[in-house]
Motif scaffolding. Structure first.
Motif, mmCIF file in Angstrom:
data_model
loop_
_atom_site.group_PDB
_atom_site.id
_atom_site.type_symbol
_atom_site.label_atom_id
_atom_site.label_comp_id
_atom_site.label_asym_id
_atom_site.label_seq_id
_atom_site.Cartn_x
_atom_site.Cartn_y
_atom_site.Cartn_z
ATOM 1 N N ASN A 167 -37.420 -16.535 17.833
ATOM 2 C CA ASN A 167 -37.107 -15.930 16.542
ATOM 3 C C ASN A 167 -37.833 -16.565 15.366
ATOM 4 O O ASN A 167 -37.626 -16.156 14.227
ATOM 5 N N LEU A 168 -38.661 -17.568 15.613
ATOM 6 C CA LEU A 168 -39.275 -18.297 14.495
ATOM 7 C C LEU A 168 -40.120 -17.407 13.617
ATOM 8 O O LEU A 168 -40.105 -17.523 12.391
ATOM 9 N N PHE A 169 -40.900 -16.530 14.232
ATOM 10 C CA PHE A 169 -41.841 -15.729 13.466
ATOM 11 C C PHE A 169 -41.472 -14.250 13.503
ATOM 12 O O PHE A 169 -42.287 -13.382 13.762
ATOM 13 N N ARG A 170 -40.202 -13.990 13.230
ATOM 14 C CA ARG A 170 -39.684 -12.637 13.052
ATOM 15 C C ARG A 170 -39.057 -12.567 11.668
ATOM 16 O O ARG A 170 -38.436 -13.526 11.203
ATOM 17 N N ASP A 171 -39.211 -11.423 11.033
ATOM 18 C CA ASP A 171 -38.558 -11.256 9.736
ATOM 19 C C ASP A 171 -37.739 -9.982 9.664
ATOM 20 O O ASP A 171 -37.214 -9.633 8.606
ATOM 21 N N GLY A 172 -37.638 -9.260 10.799
ATOM 22 C CA GLY A 172 -36.846 -8.049 10.825
ATOM 23 C C GLY A 172 -37.538 -6.833 10.257
ATOM 24 O O GLY A 172 -37.010 -5.726 10.309
ATOM 25 N N ARG A 173 -38.744 -7.022 9.714
ATOM 26 C CA ARG A 173 -39.443 -5.914 9.069
ATOM 27 C C ARG A 173 -40.826 -5.690 9.662
ATOM 28 O O ARG A 173 -41.301 -4.563 9.743
ATOM 29 N N LEU A 185 -47.298 -13.022 18.508
ATOM 30 C CA LEU A 185 -46.658 -11.936 19.253
ATOM 31 C C LEU A 185 -45.342 -12.471 19.818
ATOM 32 O O LEU A 185 -45.280 -12.941 20.957
ATOM 33 N N PRO A 186 -44.275 -12.456 19.035
ATOM 34 C CA PRO A 186 -42.999 -13.038 19.486
ATOM 35 C C PRO A 186 -42.507 -12.386 20.773
ATOM 36 O O PRO A 186 -42.585 -11.164 20.935
ATOM 37 N N ASP A 214 -33.803 1.307 22.648
ATOM 38 C CA ASP A 214 -33.597 2.047 21.405
ATOM 39 C C ASP A 214 -33.821 1.137 20.196
ATOM 40 O O ASP A 214 -34.412 1.555 19.188
ATOM 41 N N LYS A 215 -33.343 -0.096 20.287
ATOM 42 C CA LYS A 215 -33.505 -1.044 19.180
ATOM 43 C C LYS A 215 -34.954 -1.533 19.090
ATOM 44 O O LYS A 215 -35.535 -1.621 17.999
ATOM 45 N N ILE A 216 -35.533 -1.834 20.234
ATOM 46 C CA ILE A 216 -36.904 -2.349 20.260
ATOM 47 C C ILE A 216 -37.897 -1.306 19.765
ATOM 48 O O ILE A 216 -38.915 -1.644 19.141
ATOM 49 N N ALA A 217 -37.608 -0.048 20.023
ATOM 50 C CA ALA A 217 -38.531 1.032 19.646
ATOM 51 C C ALA A 217 -38.723 1.147 18.142
ATOM 52 O O ALA A 217 -39.610 1.864 17.690
ATOM 53 N N LYS A 218 -37.936 0.428 17.358
ATOM 54 C CA LYS A 218 -38.094 0.444 15.906
ATOM 55 C C LYS A 218 -39.164 -0.549 15.441
ATOM 56 O O LYS A 218 -39.543 -0.560 14.260
ATOM 57 N N LEU A 219 -39.650 -1.397 16.349
ATOM 58 C CA LEU A 219 -40.649 -2.408 16.005
ATOM 59 C C LEU A 219 -42.064 -1.862 16.168
ATOM 60 O O LEU A 219 -42.298 -0.903 16.891
ATOM 61 N N ASP A 220 -42.997 -2.507 15.496
ATOM 62 C CA ASP A 220 -44.413 -2.156 15.675
ATOM 63 C C ASP A 220 -44.920 -2.633 17.028
ATOM 64 O O ASP A 220 -45.704 -1.959 17.689
ATOM 65 N N ASP A 426 -39.910 -18.921 -0.408
ATOM 66 C CA ASP A 426 -38.579 -18.930 0.196
ATOM 67 C C ASP A 426 -38.690 -18.758 1.712
ATOM 68 O O ASP A 426 -38.756 -17.637 2.222
ATOM 69 N N VAL A 427 -38.698 -19.875 2.425
ATOM 70 C CA VAL A 427 -38.818 -19.827 3.887
ATOM 71 C C VAL A 427 -37.658 -19.051 4.491
ATOM 72 O O VAL A 427 -37.843 -18.240 5.403
ATOM 73 N N ALA A 428 -36.452 -19.278 3.988
ATOM 74 C CA ALA A 428 -35.267 -18.631 4.554
ATOM 75 C C ALA A 428 -35.332 -17.114 4.428
ATOM 76 O O ALA A 428 -34.827 -16.391 5.290
ATOM 77 N N ARG A 429 -35.947 -16.622 3.372
ATOM 78 C CA ARG A 429 -36.061 -15.178 3.201
ATOM 79 C C ARG A 429 -37.210 -14.609 4.025
ATOM 80 O O ARG A 429 -37.081 -13.565 4.661
ATOM 81 N N LEU A 430 -38.328 -15.309 4.030
ATOM 82 C CA LEU A 430 -39.515 -14.783 4.696
ATOM 83 C C LEU A 430 -39.465 -14.957 6.209
ATOM 84 O O LEU A 430 -39.871 -14.065 6.960
ATOM 85 N N LEU A 431 -38.983 -16.104 6.660
ATOM 86 C CA LEU A 431 -38.900 -16.391 8.099
ATOM 87 C C LEU A 431 -37.568 -17.086 8.374
ATOM 88 O O LEU A 431 -37.510 -18.309 8.521
ATOM 89 N N PRO A 432 -36.492 -16.333 8.469
ATOM 90 C CA PRO A 432 -35.161 -16.936 8.607
ATOM 91 C C PRO A 432 -35.035 -17.898 9.773
ATOM 92 O O PRO A 432 -34.359 -18.927 9.661
ATOM 93 N N GLY A 433 -35.670 -17.587 10.911
ATOM 94 C CA GLY A 433 -35.537 -18.450 12.074
ATOM 95 C C GLY A 433 -36.204 -19.789 11.920
ATOM 96 O O GLY A 433 -35.864 -20.763 12.612
#
Length: 469
Positions: A167-173, A185-186, A214-220, A426-433
């Protein structure tokens, strides 16, 4: 005719609004070197993928590649020929591992230690598997070993992609991003709505798989992964040989116990079924790093005309710029320095973060543009950025300098006023993990491993963050 036209317009509208496909990759952390029989699954999985028309990425521990030659496992080498090969350190968990070697204050010495191992590892992989250096497109590190030193080293070795990192290099977006000059490539794993391929060793639940897809299909992008040896081994070898210390003599390692062959056979059946599910799901497109590399959009240079947009973006948040192009804060810093020097454009390339936290002004300060230009002439752009930048008789933080330079470049003012501001972002906002991440006391690290520098300095590379468009 009218009806056909209406249908055609409807299909065109659907095509324009349809969800873009999620590009899926298959990675295999190929690391088990205690016993030649534990390499059997590499053959089975590689052949399975070949039969399904899928190119996998096999991230090799260098010493395992050497052992394949020692064991005369030409069947493994042959099975891998249609697939892509990566690197995964020289010895994986053997102490001192890559984190233990690079957790020191002196970056140059840490880099030298890592380079001595990783060039040797790469040489073993190329020699054993009959590949060329440019064939190795991806790197992986063992366990939670996310050494910023290794990221920079791998990038310098020409290894474009990095797999893993949880999860280190995920931001949900964003499906993927760049950090320390590598494209990350997480891995998709349980706990983050992902699917760890080793899950199929325990069970096969099509409803659960469908819900997660279904959830994964929302990612690039999504990267499915597993450890090939786990198809036959009931546990990893690390706990038997390298848990906190080197528990067994070098070369006399204990092999993990094996699974019932029926479980292994069933696993291969389930893995093939999953590959076919992804292949036939129109929301996914199976790809590989070679294809991703070919599809990369060339970096857009930064010119003086881009300064207003950059200044406006950074004014909202000290974070990567996404329009008119994808640029890291470090890209913007380099551009500002070069434009102040009189250059006409900056073509984005290698960037660096900090080795210590940048320190900004504590009260409003005014500096002359002439002094900013003089300071720009002294700034080194081929090393880590300094915590402060001397401008005239004042020490500015790196962000202070960046904002002052952008204002001077846009307005042409002779003087610029600087106010106190955040210097890193803001590390916590950009990369929460990554915000609270530490490897101290985790995994198989030696008891005297402190993580004194690695995790903190990994956060200090935040200015190298940018998004793959």
């Amino acid at each position: 005719m009218k009806k056909l036209l209406t249908v055609g317009l409807a299909l065109a509208a659907f095509a324009c609004t349809a969800q873009p496909v999620t590009k899926a990759l298959f990675f295999f952390d190929t690391e088990e070197y205690t016993d030649p029989s534990n390499s059997d699954p590499i053959v089975s999985i590689a052949n399975l993928l070949t039969e399904e028309g899928v190119r996998g990425h096999f991230a090799f521990v260098g010493y395992l590649a050497k052992k394949l030659v020692d064991w005369r496992r030409t069947d493994v080498i042959d099975a891998l020929k249609p697939h892509l090969i990566g690197t995964q350190t020289l010895y994986h968990s053997l102490h001192p591992n890559i984190n233990e070697k690079t957790d020191i204050a002196d970056f140059d010495e840490a880099y030298r230690r890592a380079a001595a191992d990783e060039w040797q590892s790469l040489g073993m992989i190329l020699a054993a598997l009959g590949r060329e250096r440019e064939d190795v497109l991806a790197s992986v590190m063992p366990g939670p070993s996310h050494s910023y030193v290794a990221f920079y080293l791998y990038a310098d070795m020409g290894i474009r992609f990095f797999g893993g990192c949880g999860n280190l290099f995920r931001d949900g977006r964003h499906g993927e991003l760049w950090y320390c000059n590598q494209r990350h490539l997480p891995y998709s794993a349980e706990g983050d709505d992902g699917i760890h391929l080793e899950t199929f060793l325990r069970s096969w639940d099509e409803k659960w798989i469908a819900e997660h897809l279904d959830k994964i299909a929302k990612l690039d992008r999504v990267t499915f992964y597993m450890h090939p040896h786990m198809a036959v081994c009931a546990r990893h070898p690390d706990g038997l040989n390298w848990d906190k210390r080197n528990m067994t003599p070098y070369g006399k390692w204990v092999s993990p116990p094996h699974r019932d062959p029926a479980i292994t056979a069933e696993y291969y059946r389930r893995l093939r079924k999953f590959v076919r599910i992804v292949k036939t799901d129109p929301r996914f497109e199976i790809t590989d790093c070679e294809k991703l590399l070919q599809e990369e959009i060339p970096r857009r240079p930064i010119t003086r005309a881009d300064i207003p947009a950059i200044r406006a973006s950074l004014g909202k948040a000290l974070a990567p710029v996404e329009a008119p192009a994808s640029w890291s804060v470090a890209d913007c810093f380099q551009a500002a320095v070069r434009l102040l020097r009189g250059e006409t454009a900056y073509v984005p390339g290698k960037v660096y973060g900090f080795l210590e936290a940048p320190r900004g002004v504590t009260s409003p300060t005014t500096v002359r543009t002439a002094d900013l230009r003089a300071a720009a002439a002294r700034i080194s752009l081929d090393r880590f950025l300094s915590a402060t930048v001397r401008v005239g008789g004042t020490d500015l933080g790196a962000a202070d300098f960046l904002f002052a330079a952008l204002e001077a470049l846009e307005t042409g003012a002779d003087e610029v006023r600087i106010v106190p501001r955040e210097q890193l972002g803001d590390v916590a906002r950009l990369l929460p993990g990554l915000a609270g991440f530490t490897t101290r006391g985790k995994w198989r690290y030696a008891e005297d491993y402190e993580d004194r520098y690695l995790s903190d300095r990994l956060r200090l590379q935040l200015w190298t963050l940018r998004y793959e468009r």
